[in-house]
Design a protein around this motif. Sequence first.
Motif, PDB file in Angstrom:
ATOM      1  N   ASN A 416       0.835  -1.201   0.000  1.00 50.48           N
ATOM      2  CA  ASN A 416       0.000   0.000   0.000  1.00 50.48           C
ATOM      3  C   ASN A 416       0.869   1.250   0.000  1.00 50.48           C
ATOM      4  OD1 ASN A 416      -2.725   1.296   0.338  1.00 50.48           O
ATOM      5  ND2 ASN A 416      -1.692   2.056   2.200  1.00 50.48           N
ATOM      6  N   GLY A 417       1.940   1.193   0.826  1.00 49.17           N
ATOM      7  CA  GLY A 417       2.844   2.336   0.854  1.00 49.17           C
ATOM      8  C   GLY A 417       3.530   2.546  -0.480  1.00 49.17           C
ATOM      9  N   ILE A 418       3.993   1.415  -1.093  1.00 51.40           N
ATOM     10  CA  ILE A 418       4.683   1.513  -2.382  1.00 51.40           C
ATOM     11  C   ILE A 418       3.757   2.089  -3.439  1.00 51.40           C
ATOM     12  CG2 ILE A 418       5.724   0.162  -4.246  1.00 51.40           C
ATOM     13  CD1 ILE A 418       6.726  -1.774  -2.071  1.00 51.40           C
ATOM     14  N   LEU A 419       2.577   1.496  -3.585  1.00 52.56           N
ATOM     15  CA  LEU A 419       1.652   1.927  -4.623  1.00 52.56           C
ATOM     16  C   LEU A 419       1.157   3.352  -4.368  1.00 52.56           C
ATOM     17  CD1 LEU A 419      -0.420  -1.375  -5.052  1.00 52.56           C
ATOM     18  CD2 LEU A 419       1.382  -0.487  -6.553  1.00 52.56           C
ATOM     19  N   GLY A 420       0.863   3.618  -3.101  1.00 49.78           N
ATOM     20  CA  GLY A 420       0.337   4.945  -2.768  1.00 49.78           C
ATOM     21  C   GLY A 420       1.346   6.057  -3.016  1.00 49.78           C
ATOM     22  N   PHE A 421       2.566   5.835  -2.520  1.00 49.39           N
ATOM     23  CA  PHE A 421       3.563   6.893  -2.670  1.00 49.39           C
ATOM     24  C   PHE A 421       4.060   7.006  -4.109  1.00 49.39           C
ATOM     25  CE2 PHE A 421       3.919   6.650   1.983  1.00 49.39           C
ATOM     26  CZ  PHE A 421       3.875   8.005   2.282  1.00 49.39           C
ATOM     27  N   ILE A 422       4.042   5.891  -4.892  1.00 51.88           N
ATOM     28  CA  ILE A 422       4.381   5.999  -6.315  1.00 51.88           C
ATOM     29  C   ILE A 422       3.369   6.902  -7.017  1.00 51.88           C
ATOM     30  CG2 ILE A 422       4.434   4.715  -8.492  1.00 51.88           C
ATOM     31  CD1 ILE A 422       5.783   2.432  -7.008  1.00 51.88           C
ATOM     32  N   ASP A 423       2.113   6.698  -6.675  1.00 51.76           N
ATOM     33  CA  ASP A 423       1.076   7.552  -7.256  1.00 51.76           C
ATOM     34  C   ASP A 423       1.289   9.009  -6.860  1.00 51.76           C
ATOM     35  OD1 ASP A 423      -1.539   7.760  -8.707  1.00 51.76           O
ATOM     36  OD2 ASP A 423      -2.163   8.515  -6.728  1.00 51.76           O
ATOM     37  N   MET A 424       1.703   9.189  -5.613  1.00 49.68           N
ATOM     38  CA  MET A 424       1.946  10.556  -5.137  1.00 49.68           C
ATOM     39  C   MET A 424       3.187  11.142  -5.796  1.00 49.68           C
ATOM     40  SD  MET A 424       0.991  10.151  -1.100  1.00 49.68           S
ATOM     41  CE  MET A 424       1.220  11.899  -0.770  1.00 49.68           C
ATOM     42  N   VAL A 425       4.213  10.245  -6.064  1.00 50.10           N
ATOM     43  CA  VAL A 425       5.400  10.739  -6.768  1.00 50.10           C
ATOM     44  C   VAL A 425       5.018  11.237  -8.155  1.00 50.10           C
ATOM     45  CG1 VAL A 425       7.572  10.029  -7.849  1.00 50.10           C
ATOM     46  CG2 VAL A 425       7.074   9.374  -5.499  1.00 50.10           C
ATOM     47  N   VAL A 426       4.173  10.442  -8.818  1.00 48.74           N
ATOM     48  CA  VAL A 426       3.755  10.810 -10.174  1.00 48.74           C
ATOM     49  C   VAL A 426       3.029  12.159 -10.175  1.00 48.74           C
ATOM     50  CG1 VAL A 426       2.266  10.129 -12.102  1.00 48.74           C
ATOM     51  CG2 VAL A 426       3.694   8.424 -10.956  1.00 48.74           C
ATOM     52  N   HIS A 427       2.227  12.405  -9.166  1.00 51.92           N
ATOM     53  CA  HIS A 427       1.407  13.621  -9.132  1.00 51.92           C
ATOM     54  C   HIS A 427       1.991  14.697  -8.216  1.00 51.92           C
ATOM     55  CE1 HIS A 427      -1.443  10.433 -10.405  1.00 51.92           C
ATOM     56  NE2 HIS A 427      -1.934  11.437 -11.205  1.00 51.92           N
ATOM     57  N   SER A 438       9.595   9.384  -2.590  1.00 49.53           N
ATOM     58  CA  SER A 438      10.492   8.303  -3.046  1.00 49.53           C
ATOM     59  C   SER A 438      11.126   7.576  -1.861  1.00 49.53           C
ATOM     60  CB  SER A 438      11.584   8.883  -3.953  1.00 49.53           C
ATOM     61  OG  SER A 438      11.012   9.456  -5.109  1.00 49.53           O
ATOM     62  N   HIS A 439      11.519   8.353  -0.844  1.00 50.42           N
ATOM     63  CA  HIS A 439      12.061   7.713   0.374  1.00 50.42           C
ATOM     64  C   HIS A 439      11.025   6.770   1.006  1.00 50.42           C
ATOM     65  CE1 HIS A 439      15.881   9.670   0.378  1.00 50.42           C
ATOM     66  NE2 HIS A 439      15.401  10.922   0.587  1.00 50.42           N
ATOM     67  N   GLN A 440       9.775   7.208   1.020  1.00 48.19           N
ATOM     68  CA  GLN A 440       8.730   6.356   1.602  1.00 48.19           C
ATOM     69  C   GLN A 440       8.523   5.090   0.765  1.00 48.19           C
ATOM     70  OE1 GLN A 440       7.409   6.778   4.502  1.00 48.19           O
ATOM     71  NE2 GLN A 440       8.363   8.808   4.832  1.00 48.19           N
ATOM     72  N   VAL A 441       8.626   5.224  -0.549  1.00 44.10           N
ATOM     73  CA  VAL A 441       8.516   4.036  -1.414  1.00 44.10           C
ATOM     74  C   VAL A 441       9.645   3.061  -1.108  1.00 44.10           C
ATOM     75  CG1 VAL A 441       8.684   3.214  -3.794  1.00 44.10           C
ATOM     76  CG2 VAL A 441       7.270   5.205  -3.273  1.00 44.10           C
TER      77      VAL A 441
END
Length: 761
Positions: A416-427, A438-441
Motif C-alpha cells: 500500500n505504501g509503495i503503490l500509494g507513494f508511487i502515485d503521489m510521486v507521479v502527481h 520516493s524515500h517512503q517508497v
Amino acid sequence: MEFLSLRTKLLILYFVLLFVVGLLLLSLYRYHYENLKTYENNIVNNAAKQEAAGNFRAKTYELVMLLHDFIITEDEALKERYQRKKDTLEAYRKLKQQQLPFSGQEVSYITSINMMLDSLDKKTLELFKLENPGSSKEAEKLMLKIDAIYEKLQQTTTTFFNHIANESEKNQEIIIESRKSLVRNFLIISITGGFLSLILAYILVNRFIAPLNTLTKITGKIAQGDFSKCPDIKTNDEVGLLSKSFEKMMDSLQKSYTSIKEHEGFLEDIISNIPSVLLIIDKNGKIIRVNQRFSEIFNVSKEEIEGNYLTDVVHKMEFPERCKVKLLKQHPFSNHECTITRTDSPKLHLNLTLTNLHYRISKIFEESRVLVIDDITEKKNYYEELVLAKEKAEQSDKMKTIFINNISHELRTPLNGILGFIDMVVHAENNEDRIEYSHQVNRSADRLINTITNYIDIAQIVSGSISLNYEKFKVKDFINEVYNEITEKYELTGVNFNLEYEAATRFPELYTDKEWLHKMLFQLVDNAVKFTPEGSVYLKYDVKNNRCEFTVEDTGVGMEDKEKIFETFYQEDMGNTREFEGSGLGLSIVKGAIEYMNGVIAVTSEKEKGTQVKVMLPGVLVGNSSPSKEYRKKVKEGDTRPVILIAEDDDLNYEYIKTILKKLNGEILRAENGKVAVEKVKENPEISLVLMDIKMPVMDGLEATKQIKAISEDIPVIAVTAHAMAGDKAKFLKAGCNDYLAKPIKKSTLLTKVKQYLNLQ
C-alpha cells in the motif's frame, strides 16, 4: 520256517525237545528194564537151580542111605522105596531142565551129575540083583563104588550149587549197579537234555530276540529323535510283521516328529520374538517358562527366573506396590497398567494381563496361568506426544490464524505504501515532495523485501534444506558491515547503537557460514532496535573456550515469556493493537540457523529493563588471512568508456539496470540469454564486466559463466538474480561468479559493486 508264526515255531520247538528227551528216557528205561528183568529172572532161576541142586544132594543121600539099609536089612521093600524116590528125583530133574535156562558150564555140571546118577543107577541095579547082599562081598564092593560115586556126586553138586550161588550174587550186584546206572543215566540224560534244550532254546530264542533287540535299539534312537536307522527284518512271522508295522510307524513318527519340530521351532520363534513378556506359571505358582523379552525389559536372565516362584520374583522386581498386590493374589485380570521408575533410565510403562491356561492334556500345564506384560512406554509416550501435539496444533492453528492475518497485514501494508507513494510521486507538484515520497517508497519496499526474505528463510529451516557454506573472513569488517546496515536503516531513530569487539584484535578471523551469521545478527540487532524506543543497543564480540560469542543487548521493553519467543509466528503482543510491526519470524530464524551450525543461544530478559541474547558458535581461527584474489579489470589506457555486458532476458529489469549504469558513461551491451552472452564475449574482447542473470532461456547463467571464464578468466562476472535464499550466493561463487547481487537491486549497491570491479572512483 520263515512263513510260520513265532507262536508256531515256539510250540514246535517245545514239542521237539519234549519228544527227544522222552524218547531218550524211554529208551534208557526200556534198556535197563530188560536188563533188570533178565538178571532178576536169573536170580529166580538160580534159586530154583540151587533148590534142585539141594534136592539132588538130599535125594541122592536118601538113595544111598536106602541102599545101605538094603544091604544091611536086605529088605525087598526098600527096593520099592528106592525106586519111588529115584522116580521122584528123575521127574524133578527133568522138570527143572525143561523150565530153567542153563549156561554151558552149568550144563556140563548137570551132565556130570546125570552121568553119575546113571552110574549110580547101574550100580544099584547090580546091587539089587545080588543075593544076600548083606553078606556078599560083591555087594560090599558095589557099595564102596556107590559111595565113591556118591562122594563124587556130592562134590559136583556142591560145586554146582556154589557156582549158582556165585552167579546169583553177581546178578544181584549187576541189578544194584544197573539200578544205580539207571538213576545216573536218567540224571545225565535229563541234565544233558536240559542243557541241550537251553542251548537250542538260547540259539533259537536269540534268533527270535535279535530282531526284537534291533527294534528296541531303534526305539531308543527314535526316542532321541534319530530316524536314520530302519529295521532290516525280512521274515513273515510276527516279528517280520512287527518290523513292517514298525517301519510304517517310523515313517509316520518321522513325519510327525518333523512336523512337531517345525511347529516347536515356529512356536519358539513366536515366543522368542513376541514383543510382549510371556511367563507361564504352573498351578503351584512356579514359573516354568519365560521368554527372552523379559530379560530385555527387566535386565534379568531367564535362567534366574525359570524355576522360581512368582511370589519371590514379584518381590524382587521394581513393580509398584499396587501392582505387586495384584500379582500376588494370582487371580486372573486384564489390562492393568503400572509404571516403573528407574533412576538411570526413563520411566517404563507396562500393561499386565494374567489369564488361566485351560490345557488339560498335559499335567505339566494343567491349571497353569499365563502372565503377559506389554511394554506400552512408546504408546504411552506417543499418546502424551499426541496430546501435546494436539495442544500445539491447536495453538499453532490459533497462531497461524493470527499469522495469516499478520502476513496479510505485513504484505499489504508495504504494498500500500509503495503503490500509494508511487502515485503521489507521479502527481507531486515539486521535487521536495517527490524526493520525500520516493524515500517512503524505498522504505516500504525494504519492509516488503525483509518480510519475503524472512518467509523464505523460515521455509528453508522448517524443511531442513539449509546448506551451510563455511568460509574464512575478518570479524571486524563483518561487524562493521552489520553496523552500517542497521544504522542506515534506523538512522532517524534515537537509539544509540554501540559496538564492542576488542576480541577481534586477538582473534581477527572467523571460519563459519558468513551469510547465515549475518542473517542471525541482523535479525537480533533489528529486533533489539525495534523494541528499544529509547536507550541503547550493544553488539559485542568475544571468544571463550575456542567458541565465538556474539551478544546483542538492549535497554528496551524486555519480555516475559522467554520460552515461546523462538516459536514460529509467535509475538508477545498478538492483538490487533500491538505497537511493534513484524511477522514474528526473526527469532525463529535465528534459533533454527544456530542449531544447524551446532551453536547455542541464550536469552535473559526483564520486563521494562531490557533483553540480552547470546549466540555461541564453534569455528574460531587465530591469525591473519591471506588476501583473497580480486577480479578487477581496469579500464585500458586511452579507453574513456567501460564496456558492460548485461545478460538479462526480462526487458524491464534490463532497462532498470541500464538506466542505473548510464551514470558511468559506459557502453552497454545486452544478451537475451546465456548463449548470446558467450557469443558477445567472444566478439567483444573489450568487455570489462558482465552482469549475469541466472535463470534465462537457451542457456542459464551458470553455464554461460563457465564458458566465459574459459574464454577469459580476467573478466569479472557478477550474478544479478532473483535467487536470494541463503546458500545461493556461495553456490554462484563456487560456479565461477566473482560476486552476487540479489534482486530487487538497489541503485547504490549496484553502482558500488560495478565501480569496485572496474576500479572506478
